[in-house]
Design a protein around this motif. Structure first.
Motif, mmCIF file in Angstrom:
data_model
loop_
_atom_site.group_PDB
_atom_site.id
_atom_site.type_symbol
_atom_site.label_atom_id
_atom_site.label_comp_id
_atom_site.label_asym_id
_atom_site.label_seq_id
_atom_site.Cartn_x
_atom_site.Cartn_y
_atom_site.Cartn_z
ATOM 1 N N SER A 414 0.844 -1.194 0.000
ATOM 2 C CA SER A 414 0.000 0.000 0.000
ATOM 3 C C SER A 414 0.882 1.248 0.000
ATOM 4 O O SER A 414 1.955 1.268 0.605
ATOM 5 N N THR A 415 0.415 2.296 -0.660
ATOM 6 C CA THR A 415 1.202 3.533 -0.738
ATOM 7 C C THR A 415 0.925 4.492 0.414
ATOM 8 O O THR A 415 1.682 5.448 0.609
ATOM 9 N N LYS A 419 0.051 8.146 -1.672
ATOM 10 C CA LYS A 419 -0.946 8.078 -2.741
ATOM 11 C C LYS A 419 -1.149 9.463 -3.360
ATOM 12 O O LYS A 419 -1.371 10.454 -2.660
ATOM 13 N N PHE A 431 1.462 7.817 -7.524
ATOM 14 C CA PHE A 431 1.189 6.540 -6.861
ATOM 15 C C PHE A 431 -0.311 6.266 -6.779
ATOM 16 O O PHE A 431 -1.079 7.120 -6.334
ATOM 17 N N PRO A 432 -0.744 5.057 -7.145
ATOM 18 C CA PRO A 432 -2.128 4.639 -6.889
ATOM 19 C C PRO A 432 -2.241 4.100 -5.464
ATOM 20 O O PRO A 432 -1.367 4.348 -4.621
ATOM 21 N N ASP A 433 -3.282 3.324 -5.175
ATOM 22 C CA ASP A 433 -3.480 2.774 -3.836
ATOM 23 C C ASP A 433 -2.352 1.820 -3.442
ATOM 24 O O ASP A 433 -1.954 1.759 -2.278
ATOM 25 N N SER A 434 -1.856 1.035 -4.414
ATOM 26 C CA SER A 434 -0.762 0.107 -4.136
ATOM 27 C C SER A 434 0.219 0.153 -5.293
ATOM 28 O O SER A 434 -0.116 0.570 -6.408
ATOM 29 N N THR A 435 1.440 -0.307 -5.017
ATOM 30 C CA THR A 435 2.494 -0.222 -6.012
ATOM 31 C C THR A 435 3.553 -1.271 -5.726
ATOM 32 O O THR A 435 3.509 -1.956 -4.691
#
Length: 614
Positions: A414-415, A419, A431-435
């Motif tokens: 998770s970012t 985010k 950045f999206p929700d996760s990366t």
């Protein structure tokens, strides 16, 4: 492939700086009483550093803060009253004992450095690069220190025992009383001082226990999975960003892909580093500094990310603030020293190793050119400072254990507060929700570089101020370096199938996964072999994969000059390729890399003799 540490491209810094190296250890440093034992007598191979420079390599800090220095000096072992830092105890964990000196007042092992953050009076103990990249070699009673060689130490065992002794010091009134008396000195009778020390000890104890949990392996793996000579450093770096810097302890990945520590000589020459070749390494510029910042982040570099206060953001400040305890100037000095470390020579004047067979070397040279050189280019001693393009071999082709390359590419997280921010702080996709997990640590490194450009410039100046040494003539032929095209970036895909058969761990998709091949100068001093340390010696490496040893002992520094590795019928821990059911343990496969395994025994011994001479 993701361009890890691509923030190196943000700054094209050409620097000239005249300030001297800072004096890391004050003149009034106290020498603490030793535990009564002495470090063993050792000799050294001539590797390009003089004695003063070797001391700097061993004890110049990077800014990693494990514990307050006084605490580490006086902590006892978990189950008795002997000092944790004692030569016997640290030697049992695989670290290399050293006697007290001005740069090492407590007589800690190689690579345990005293660090001071800014103007702070208090000193901390932390790892420097020599802790993981120095080894001892013993043959017929004679011991040698090999600078830049992979350690056989047990980092996880060290930290597990440190957590245990912190907990027992806190819980046991008598143990705490002895600790407090030594640490507080004249203030020991002050009740408030003892209370404050106890509260602070609890805070460090909790933090260390949290780190232990975040960087744990999966429960289905053996307890000694990492053990001696291996560490999943890449995932430690990832977790430093995803779990600790973002203050989301559950935002972690299991450390299921430990690797053998790489040797350091020649690192500065390569266009990229990491076992999977994922990190650009632009020489003589910000690239090595970024690479080293990332390394310190993984070993107690104190990376923190937090939202900037609203008033700062209203004034145009970036959304995220970055901080750490990293010592940028000293990192530069260390890089300059590492750049001068050259491969040890089998026929070094100090060596007592058996004399090499020149006829076998001649035959082996031809065999190496025909079987090895397409990946492992040769660099002559005269080329020790010339850059080269590393060869990246697809995992599908080399056939070795894929876990290291796969996890580095496919770990996700998770970012959090990142985010919506740019991946490289100033540039890159938001950045999206996760990366990809490593992207978060890369963001942290970029943030630190942008926050401290002056210190980064000073660090690079320190690197370039270390005067280069002349190379040693090892009578190797000149050969053209081989450059391979790098892989393009690719999408994240694939998954681990834990229900694998009895041949090798099954990864559903190996596309885009690579391992880096590098020149093999000094390879004879770097056992065990393959990226995951799954093969004990060069003879086993040239054995048909199905017939390679599936269990051997690790941790002995007694050298085997015939098979070329360390004695593997005794040691500190048994490395096992297969579990009790006969299935290969994911991360421990020693299959693949079948180059040269078709040769006759006579040809294999000739090839090994040539590799001894490299």
């Amino acid at each position: 492939m993701k361009k890890i540490y691509a923030c190196a491209l943000l700054m094209g810094l050409i620097v000239v700086c005249c300030a001297p190296y800072k004096d890391l250890i004050p003149d009034d440093t106290v020498y603490y009483p030793a535990d009564g034992s002495k470090a063993p007598m050792r000799e050294s191979f001539e590797q390009g550093l003089n004695n003063d420079e070797r001391g700097q390599f061993w004890f110049t800090p990077q800014g990693a803060h494990v514990l307050p220095y006084d605490w580490f000096t006086w902590l006892e072992q978990p189950d008795n009253e002997k000092f944790f830092r004692s030569n016997d105890y640290m030697g049992m964990l695989g670290y290399l004992p050293m006697d007290s000196s001005r740069m090492n007042p407590s007589g800690l092992p190689v690579g345990f450095a005293m660090s001071r953050a800014g103007s702070q009076k208090e000193a901390f103990v932390g790892f420097t690069c020599a802790a993981c990249h120095t080894n001892e070699l013993e043959y017929q009673g004679k011991k040698f220190l090999v600078d830049g060689a992979p350690t056989l130490a047990n980092f996880v065992g060290f930290f597990d025992n440190l957590v245990l002794t912190l907990n027992r010091t806190y819980d046991d009134p008598e143990k705490f009383g002895r600790f407090a008396k030594r640490v507080l000195g004249d203030d020991y009778q002050d009740t408030e001082a003892q209370k404050a020390l106890r509260e602070r000890l609890q805070k460090w104890m909790i933090g260390a226990t949290e780190r232990q949990g975040v960087n744990a392996t999966s429960p289905h793996l053996p307890k000694d999975f990492t053990s001696y000579g291996r560490l999943d450093a890449f995932t430690n770096i990832e977790n430093a960003g995803t779990a600790f810097a973002l203050n989301l302890l559950s935002n972690r990945n299991a450390t299921n892909a430990p690797v053998s520590y790489p040797f350091l000589w020649g690192t500065h020459q390569s266009d990229r580093v990491q076992w999977n070749g994922s990190a650009p390494n632009i020489p003589r510029a910000v690239g090595p500094m970024v690479r080293n910042i990332g390394q310190v982040v993984g070993v107690f570099g104190g990376l923190e990310m937090e939202k900037a206060p609203l008033w700062k953001r209203l004034l145009g400040h970036r959304k995220i603030q970055y901080s750490s305890t990293i010592d940028f100037e000293s990192l530069g000095q260390l890089e300059g020293l590492v750049r001068n470390i050259q491969a040890p020579r089998w026929n070094d004047p100090a060596s007592n190793l058996p004399e090499l067979d020149t006829d076998k070397i001649s035959a082996g040279r031809i065999l190496f050119a025909n079987n090895c050189q397409s990946c492992h280019q040769t660099m002559t001693p005269e080329q020790w400072d010339e850059p080269y393009n590393a060869v990246l071999t697809p995992v599908k082709e080399v056939g070795t254990d894929p876990m290291t390359s796969w996890t580095a590419e496919h770990h996700m997280a998770s970012t959090g507060i990142l985010k919506g921010t740019k991946g490289k702080v100033l540039v890159g996709k938001r950045f999206p929700d996760s990366t990809q997990s490593i992207s978060i640590s890369v963001n942290g490194v970029a943030g630190l570089v942008l926050k401290h450009p002056g210190k980064v410039v000073s660090g690079i100046a320190n690197t370039n101020r270390v005067k280069p040494r002349q190379a040693f003539n090892q009578n190797l032929d000149n050969r053209d370096a081989i450059a391979e095209n790098r892989a393009d970036e690719h999408d994240l895909m694939g998954n681990i199938d834990h229900d694998h058969d009895d041949s090798t761990p099954t990864i559903r998709n190996l596309d885009g996964l690579y391992y880096k091949a590098r020149p093999l100068n000094g390879i004879w001093a770097t056992a065990p072999y393959l990226h995951n340390g799954s093969i004990p010696n060069l003879w086993a490496l040239l054995t048909d994969p199905p017939n390679r040893p599936t269990a051997f002992w690790v941790g002995s520094t007694e050298f085997d000059p015939t098979r070329v590795g360390f004695v593997d019928n005794k040691g500190k821990n048994e490395f096992k390729v297969r579990d009790n059911s006969g299935n290969i343990i994911e991360g421990n496969s020693n299959l693949g890399h079948n180059y040269g395994t078709h040769l006759t025994d006579e040809e294999k011994w000739a090839l090994i003799e040539f590799m001894k001479s490299m």
